[in-house]
Write an enzyme that holds these catalytic residues in place. Sequence first.
Site, PDB file in Angstrom:
ATOM      1  N   GLY A  85       0.799  -1.217   0.000  1.00  0.00           N
ATOM      2  CA  GLY A  85       0.000   0.000   0.000  1.00  0.00           C
ATOM      3  C   GLY A  85       0.829   1.262   0.000  1.00  0.00           C
ATOM      4  O   GLY A  85       0.283   2.365  -0.099  1.00  0.00           O
ATOM      5  N   GLN A  90       4.162   3.812  -1.329  1.00  0.00           N
ATOM      6  CA  GLN A  90       4.446   4.425  -2.631  1.00  0.00           C
ATOM      7  C   GLN A  90       5.312   3.541  -3.524  1.00  0.00           C
ATOM      8  O   GLN A  90       5.051   3.414  -4.726  1.00  0.00           O
ATOM      9  CB  GLN A  90       5.113   5.787  -2.429  1.00  0.00           C
ATOM     10  CG  GLN A  90       4.207   6.835  -1.821  1.00  0.00           C
ATOM     11  CD  GLN A  90       4.857   8.203  -1.842  1.00  0.00           C
ATOM     12  OE1 GLN A  90       5.079   8.785  -2.898  1.00  0.00           O
ATOM     13  NE2 GLN A  90       5.178   8.720  -0.670  1.00  0.00           N
ATOM     14  N   ILE A  91       6.358   2.938  -2.965  1.00  0.00           N
ATOM     15  CA  ILE A  91       7.208   2.082  -3.793  1.00  0.00           C
ATOM     16  C   ILE A  91       6.439   0.844  -4.243  1.00  0.00           C
ATOM     17  O   ILE A  91       6.531   0.419  -5.396  1.00  0.00           O
ATOM     18  CB  ILE A  91       8.498   1.692  -3.042  1.00  0.00           C
ATOM     19  CG1 ILE A  91       9.326   2.937  -2.723  1.00  0.00           C
ATOM     20  CG2 ILE A  91       9.328   0.717  -3.874  1.00  0.00           C
ATOM     21  CD1 ILE A  91      10.538   2.661  -1.845  1.00  0.00           C
ATOM     22  N   ASN A 127      12.478  -3.310  12.888  1.00  0.00           N
ATOM     23  CA  ASN A 127      12.519  -4.049  11.635  1.00  0.00           C
ATOM     24  C   ASN A 127      12.845  -5.518  11.852  1.00  0.00           C
ATOM     25  O   ASN A 127      12.393  -6.372  11.086  1.00  0.00           O
ATOM     26  CB  ASN A 127      13.528  -3.398  10.680  1.00  0.00           C
ATOM     27  CG  ASN A 127      12.940  -2.195   9.976  1.00  0.00           C
ATOM     28  OD1 ASN A 127      11.991  -2.313   9.217  1.00  0.00           O
ATOM     29  ND2 ASN A 127      13.481  -1.018  10.261  1.00  0.00           N
ATOM     30  N   ASP A 161      21.402   1.630  -6.440  1.00  0.00           N
ATOM     31  CA  ASP A 161      22.716   2.262  -6.343  1.00  0.00           C
ATOM     32  C   ASP A 161      23.517   2.041  -7.624  1.00  0.00           C
ATOM     33  O   ASP A 161      24.213   2.941  -8.105  1.00  0.00           O
ATOM     34  CB  ASP A 161      23.483   1.695  -5.146  1.00  0.00           C
ATOM     35  CG  ASP A 161      22.685   1.779  -3.862  1.00  0.00           C
ATOM     36  OD1 ASP A 161      22.228   2.869  -3.515  1.00  0.00           O
ATOM     37  OD2 ASP A 161      22.502   0.730  -3.216  1.00  0.00           O
ATOM     38  N   HIS A 183      23.911  -1.199   1.486  1.00  0.00           N
ATOM     39  CA  HIS A 183      23.045  -0.178   0.886  1.00  0.00           C
ATOM     40  C   HIS A 183      22.872   0.930   1.921  1.00  0.00           C
ATOM     41  O   HIS A 183      21.890   0.993   2.657  1.00  0.00           O
ATOM     42  CB  HIS A 183      21.693  -0.768   0.491  1.00  0.00           C
ATOM     43  CG  HIS A 183      20.720   0.272   0.017  1.00  0.00           C
ATOM     44  ND1 HIS A 183      20.949   1.049  -1.095  1.00  0.00           N
ATOM     45  CD2 HIS A 183      19.529   0.678   0.521  1.00  0.00           C
ATOM     46  CE1 HIS A 183      19.936   1.883  -1.258  1.00  0.00           C
ATOM     47  NE2 HIS A 183      19.064   1.683  -0.291  1.00  0.00           N
TER      48      HIS A 183
END
Length: 340
Positions: A18, A20-21, A110, A164, A192
């Site tokens: 849901g 943006q990405i 996370n 990247d 990253h």
Amino acid sequence: MSYRKNHSPVTITVTGAGGQIGYATLFRVAAGEMLGPDTPVRLRLLEIPQGVKAAEGAAMELDDCAFDLLESVDVFDDPHQAFEGANIGMLIGSRPRTAGMERGDLLEANGAIFSTQGQAINAHAADDIKVVVVGNPANTNALICASHAPDIPAERFTALTRLDHHRALAQLALATGARVSDIEGLAIWGNHSATQYPDVFNATIAGRPAIEVLGENGKNASWIESTFIPKVAQRGAEIIDVRGGSSVASAAHGAISHIKSWVSGTNGQTTSMAVVSDGSYGVEKGLICSFPVVCENGHYEIKHSYDISEFSRKFIERSVNELKSERDAVASLGLLGNAR
């Protein structure tokens, strides 16, 4: 793993669907841009309860597009349901760092998310599951996820550094007036994060060493260290400053490109993926670190032919040390599952 039309559809689980990405990813996947025009797909969208409505809205729009390749789209807030039969996992959703949040708080938040998702993947995903983690800190989140899926080969868990890689390609092309398609051998090493190392010393431009072409354009090693490396590493922050929001379309494109290369191959060309280290280049085994890779027949291989100068070594070691620090931090929080 290769796919053909009229075979069983490929089941793709997208987390953070849901957001943006996720939104920028779904329609391109359903249109066949990731797996090709002959591969039907089933989308399984995973969101936290607060995000389910947004994912349901995206699902409605996917229906309204009437994609020929889209067999079904379903929305879940339970990872164990969402990863049922998944052949591909695109783990986009993660807890962002907010004001007042310490680094340990971010890792812990996370860690809980990716521990649960790893367990769900282990219990319910298809035998050929391939996973790319996009949500930051991506490398360490992938490590956590893999550690909670002991029955799945660790090499199936990867993290996104293709964004990247694309940023470095674009900056090198701008600096030399070359076409992006003329550049080969560029690589992203490490994490990253702001410590990542975009390596041009093994790259070529139209078959010539990139260093030579850069020199002809007035760009020396000092420019690489003071301008090129920080430009690539800080590009996300620059976009936030200019756009007022984080990278969305370019991140989605990177994730799609990552899976497309992994599944369909790179035709002998080099790309960058954060993958489980086999000890290559002195990177500790088991860390999920970005390397130069080539992909073929649904598999990737780390390229072992790169010359690593002292200049490059110091940057690679700095980023790898950051990965070790993150690994040790999540281990101290009890977030790593079975040892690999």
